[in-house]
Structure formats: C-alpha cells, structure tokens
Enzyme design. Structure first.
Site, PDB file in Angstrom:
ATOM      1  N   HIS A  61       0.648  -1.246   0.137  1.00  0.00           N
ATOM      2  CA  HIS A  61      -0.043   0.109  -0.111  1.00  0.00           C
ATOM      3  C   HIS A  61       1.073   1.135   0.045  1.00  0.00           C
ATOM      4  O   HIS A  61       2.222   1.128   0.270  1.00  0.00           O
ATOM      5  CB  HIS A  61      -1.168   0.120   1.205  1.00  0.00           C
ATOM      6  CG  HIS A  61      -0.135   0.034   2.459  1.00  0.00           C
ATOM      7  ND1 HIS A  61       0.321  -1.101   3.160  1.00  0.00           N
ATOM      8  CD2 HIS A  61       0.230   1.073   3.193  1.00  0.00           C
ATOM      9  CE1 HIS A  61       0.827  -0.734   4.290  1.00  0.00           C
ATOM     10  NE2 HIS A  61       1.115   0.601   4.399  1.00  0.00           N
ATOM     11  N   HIS A 144       5.795   6.021  -1.312  1.00  0.00           N
ATOM     12  CA  HIS A 144       6.414   4.959  -1.483  1.00  0.00           C
ATOM     13  C   HIS A 144       5.717   3.779  -1.042  1.00  0.00           C
ATOM     14  O   HIS A 144       4.662   3.846  -0.367  1.00  0.00           O
ATOM     15  CB  HIS A 144       8.026   4.892  -0.630  1.00  0.00           C
ATOM     16  CG  HIS A 144       7.715   4.674   0.817  1.00  0.00           C
ATOM     17  ND1 HIS A 144       7.317   5.869   1.494  1.00  0.00           N
ATOM     18  CD2 HIS A 144       7.680   3.656   1.737  1.00  0.00           C
ATOM     19  CE1 HIS A 144       7.109   5.293   3.052  1.00  0.00           C
ATOM     20  NE2 HIS A 144       7.379   4.116   3.079  1.00  0.00           N
TER      21      HIS A 144
END
Length: 205
Positions: A61, A144
C-alpha cells in the site's frame, strides 16, 4: 484491500472486540496487475535473500496518513468525511518505479505518475482527519511502497536489492479506492497483517 464503495470490515472479530485500540492508516493500493509486475521483478531477490522480512504482496500500500493507535470508538468518525472525499475526487494515475531504502533497514519501491495529485490527495485526507478532532503525527509525505525490512544483523541485503530495483519501471494505473486500514490484525509474535476497515471508490465519471 479490495472493498468497493461503502463495503466495510469492522475493526473487530472476537480478538479486536477485546482490544481498546486499533492501529489505523489511510492509504491507496496498487491493482493486482501492477503488484504482479513488481513481484516478478523481485523474484531474484526473494530467492537470494529469504531471510529478509518480506511484506505480503496483498498488503502492499501507499500510506497517505498514518494515524497510529486510535480508540476503536473513534474510527467511525472518519467514515462519512472520507466517503465524501473519495466521491468528490477522480482517481490519481500512478506507477511503481525504481527502489530505495531507509536507513539500510527498509526496502521500498518509488512512486511515479501524478505525484502532485497524490500530494494534494494526502493533504485533503489529513485535513479530514484533523477536522474529525483526531491528533496524529503529520509527517511530510514521502510516497513509497514498503516491500521488506532487513534483519538487524544483515543491513546490506536491503541496499543490494534497492540497487537492483533502480531500473524498474512499472505500468501506470489509476488508484481506484481510498482505504481506511487497520494494521493490528494478527498482532503478536508473527508479522502484522493489514485489513480494510472500509474502502470507498473514487469518482470514475
């Protein structure tokens, strides 16, 4: 993290009903095709560094806001405004690109595409959280996707895998849903598991 608009999983179950708090974050998730693309790229690293603590692919995620431990009774406050926010926004177009590491401990893949739109979405999400009266550490967004963590006695593995990912460039994809996630499922000696508390589709029209 696959629920459609309004579909929810209570931060419960018998174990969670006994807990006073739930660790919560708000995130986007890549589609299966994008995850599979990166997973194929990581096969040599999986084989070369089996001792690294690899995140499950289904848990990948992009965190927009990490809220930390919240009282379970606080979580419902977030649902209406997050649903409204998702309904008012078009999906952001993103891609996974390259790799890097934090402090020779955490391996990640970078985020490409509409990064400016991603930052705007994160700002709006954090505004919603504050307007709900929920205090959290508002750290700068560093987009990220966390892939793994090194064992304390083997930091070089993260550096090596990050270097090997430098040339990776994944397909573009729309982030279809906004996810409210609980991350204390399976809390204990094993790895932490993530599960949607609820997820809302962005406006596709």
């Amino acid at each position: 993290m696959t629920q459609e608009r309004g579909q929810r999983t209570e931060p419960g179950g018998n174990e969670q009903d006994r807990a006073a708090t739930v660790r919560v974050f708000i995130a986007l998730a890549p589609p299966d095709e994008a995850k599979e693309e990166l997973e194929r790229e990581l096969i040599p690293a999986y084989e070369a560094y089996p001792g690294m603590r690899w995140n499950r692919v289904e848990d990948w995620h992009i965190t927009l806001a990490f809220l930390g431990e919240l009282p379970i009774g606080t979580v419902p406050l977030l649902r209406p405004p997050l649903a409204e926010l998702a309904a008012s926004r078009r999906p952001v177009e993103l891609a996974l690109r390259g790799g890097g590491q934090f402090d020779e401990r955490v391996l990640w893949s970078g985020i490409d595409g509409d990064v400016e739109g991603l930052h705007r979405l994160a700002t709006d999400v954090r505004t919603v959280v504050r307007e709900c009266g929920i205090a959290f550490e508002d750290r700068p967004l560093r987009p990220h996707l966390t892939l793994a963590r090194a064992r304390r006695d083997d930091p070089s593995s993260v550096v090596d895998v990050a270097a090997a990912l430098a040339g990776f460039s994944g397909r573009r994809w729309p982030a279809e849903r906004l996810h409210l996630v609980g991350s204390n499922f399976g809390r204990g000696p094993g790895p932490i598991r993530y599960r949607d508390i609820e997820a809302w589709s962005f406006d596709r029209h």
